[in-house]
Design a protein around this motif. Structure first.
Motif, PDB file in Angstrom:
ATOM      1  N   ASN A  90       0.834  -1.444   0.219  1.00 42.71           N
ATOM      2  CA  ASN A  90      -0.380  -0.148   0.324  1.00 42.71           C
ATOM      3  C   ASN A  90       0.844   1.072   0.222  1.00 42.71           C
ATOM      4  OD1 ASN A  90      -2.833  -0.603   0.953  1.00 42.71           O
ATOM      5  ND2 ASN A  90      -1.476  -2.134   2.247  1.00 42.71           N
ATOM      6  N   THR A  91       0.347   2.387  -0.648  1.00 43.71           N
ATOM      7  CA  THR A  91       1.415   3.579  -1.001  1.00 43.71           C
ATOM      8  C   THR A  91       0.065   4.147  -0.931  1.00 43.71           C
ATOM      9  OG1 THR A  91       3.322   2.319  -2.256  1.00 43.71           O
ATOM     10  CG2 THR A  91       2.865   4.684  -2.466  1.00 43.71           C
ATOM     11  N   PHE A 114       2.721   1.431   3.689  1.00 43.56           N
ATOM     12  CA  PHE A 114       2.333   0.476   4.784  1.00 43.56           C
ATOM     13  C   PHE A 114       2.291  -0.629   3.751  1.00 43.56           C
ATOM     14  CE2 PHE A 114      -0.924   2.979   3.931  1.00 43.56           C
ATOM     15  CZ  PHE A 114      -2.119   2.673   3.776  1.00 43.56           C
ATOM     16  N   ASN A 115       3.192  -2.283   4.170  1.00 44.48           N
ATOM     17  CA  ASN A 115       2.896  -3.047   3.590  1.00 44.48           C
ATOM     18  C   ASN A 115       2.856  -4.270   4.935  1.00 44.48           C
ATOM     19  OD1 ASN A 115       3.414  -1.353   1.460  1.00 44.48           O
ATOM     20  ND2 ASN A 115       6.003  -2.250   1.251  1.00 44.48           N
ATOM     21  N   ILE A 126       5.550  -3.926   7.774  1.00 47.63           N
ATOM     22  CA  ILE A 126       6.001  -2.870   8.103  1.00 47.63           C
ATOM     23  C   ILE A 126       5.840  -1.431   7.035  1.00 47.63           C
ATOM     24  CG2 ILE A 126       8.044  -3.595   7.572  1.00 47.63           C
ATOM     25  CD1 ILE A 126       8.752  -3.368   4.745  1.00 47.63           C
ATOM     26  N   ASP A 127       5.934  -0.155   7.568  1.00 46.22           N
ATOM     27  CA  ASP A 127       5.278   0.996   7.301  1.00 46.22           C
ATOM     28  C   ASP A 127       6.511   2.205   7.687  1.00 46.22           C
ATOM     29  OD1 ASP A 127       4.611   2.925   9.504  1.00 46.22           O
ATOM     30  OD2 ASP A 127       4.174   0.659  10.092  1.00 46.22           O
ATOM     31  N   GLY A 128       6.392   3.517   6.649  1.00 42.23           N
ATOM     32  CA  GLY A 128       7.366   4.454   6.772  1.00 42.23           C
ATOM     33  C   GLY A 128       7.264   5.101   5.172  1.00 42.23           C
ATOM     34  N   ILE A 129       8.264   5.924   5.002  1.00 43.62           N
ATOM     35  CA  ILE A 129       8.215   7.050   4.359  1.00 43.62           C
ATOM     36  C   ILE A 129       9.042   7.033   3.115  1.00 43.62           C
ATOM     37  CG2 ILE A 129      10.155   8.038   5.413  1.00 43.62           C
ATOM     38  CD1 ILE A 129       9.261  11.009   3.713  1.00 43.62           C
ATOM     39  N   GLY A 130       8.770   6.058   1.632  1.00 42.14           N
ATOM     40  CA  GLY A 130       9.701   5.998   1.119  1.00 42.14           C
ATOM     41  C   GLY A 130      10.235   6.506   0.578  1.00 42.14           C
TER      42      GLY A 130
END
Length: 317
Positions: A90-91, A114-115, A126-130
């Motif tokens: 997810n993005t 957020f994957n 996991i999640d965070g800025i890409g």
């Protein structure tokens, strides 16, 4: 068949190379814009967008937000009888396309990921800025006269993707090494696109290439070649504009490398059918784009793409 598609798109992108003074392809404020491929970071799964496009279909210059969902299945182990697990990428992206000089525009993507996946050991997330991507585009040719039966536009440019997303080397031990927030490397891209339009009908052809570099963990995701061809139809009403579209999009990945050696079962290719639309009213536009795989060979068949979906809401500048 895929070789012929690539050849046609490459040929189209080199046609009509010349410089003009005026943009007359779409004289209205709300112009049809081109579908640049967003740049995947690994074989079959993306840490930066998943090939859902780099521009709005309706707004030449805009700021907006976009949500993208990618569904994958992958083997939990290295064996052919290893069980399949579900993976969701997810993005949410803040994105924009801004003019900075005559015939020059800059596009930017700031993604938040957020994957999740569901191995037998329990759900992993996991999640965070890409990784942030910036791309500069120059209009090298644009038809001058509005009265011509066919109108053409050619753009070309280059960009960079910064390693702002977290890279975790522990995830490379899984079958799908793309379960990351970023590549951990500075990556560079070249892009070109050609559009021809006749009355309300049009065709868009795009090719781009992403050069990947080695990160601080001595891991390098493989270079990536993207291509696409999209037919569209512009329906202009008094209060809104509607643009349905359909076509093909493909991605070809080189092998990942670790300590200078190719990593087995990390190269691949995939061909998608794609369809969607965008509708605009006043300065706002809303779009939907979906992609289904036609053929694929990812990580030696141990990763399979199911589908991709994108929604976007933009404000025209």
């Amino acid at each position: 068949m895929k070789k012929y598609i690539i050849g046609i798109l490459l040929l189209a992108s080199q046609m009509f190379y010349a410089e003009t003074e005026k943009d007359t392809l779409y004289p209205n404020f709300r112009q049809y814009m081109f579908e640049f491929e967003d740049f995947c970071d690994a074989c079959g799964c993306s840490a930066s967008g998943g090939g859902m496009g780099f521009s709005s279909m309706l707004d030449q210059n805009f700021v907006g937000i976009r949500y993208m969902y990618q569904s994958y299945s992958s083997r939990e182990g290295i064996f052919n009888n290893s069980p399949w697990i579900d993976e969701s990428f997810n993005t949410i992206q803040a994105w924009a396309r801004i003019p900075v000089a005559k015939n020059i525009q800059v596009s930017a993507l700031v993604p938040y990921h957020f994957n999740s996946r569901t191995p037998s050991t329990g759900k992993q997330s996991i999640d965070g800025i890409g990784d942030i991507t910036v791309l500069g585009l120059y209009t090298v040719y644009q038809t001058k006269a509005d009265t011509l039966a066919f109108r053409h536009t050619l753009q070309a440019g280059a960009g960079v993707k910064a390693p702002t997303g977290t890279y975790n080397s522990a995830n490379n031990g899984s079958v799908n090494p793309s379960f990351q927030l970023g590549t951990g490397s500075w990556d560079y891209l070249l892009a070109t696109e050609y559009v021809v339009k006749h009355k309300q009908f049009g065709f868009n052809a795009m090719v781009n290439y992403v050069f990947k570099t080695e990160n601080n963990e001595n891991y390098q995701f493989g270079d990536q070649f993207n291509y696409a061809g999209t037919f569209f139809y512009v329906i202009e009403k008094q209060k809104f504009t509607f643009v349905p579209q359909a076509g093909l999009a493909g991605e070809v990945y080189a092998s990942n490398r670790q300590y200078g050696e190719n990593v087995p079962n990390t190269k691949g290719d995939i061909l998608f059918g794609r369809a969607g639309f965008e509708v605009g009213m006043n300065k706002f536009s809303f779009g939907v784009n979906g992609m289904l795989p036609i053929s694929q060979n990812l990580t030696g068949g141990k990763v399979e793409a199911n589908y991709r979906l994108a929604l976007n809401l933009n404000y025209s500048l």
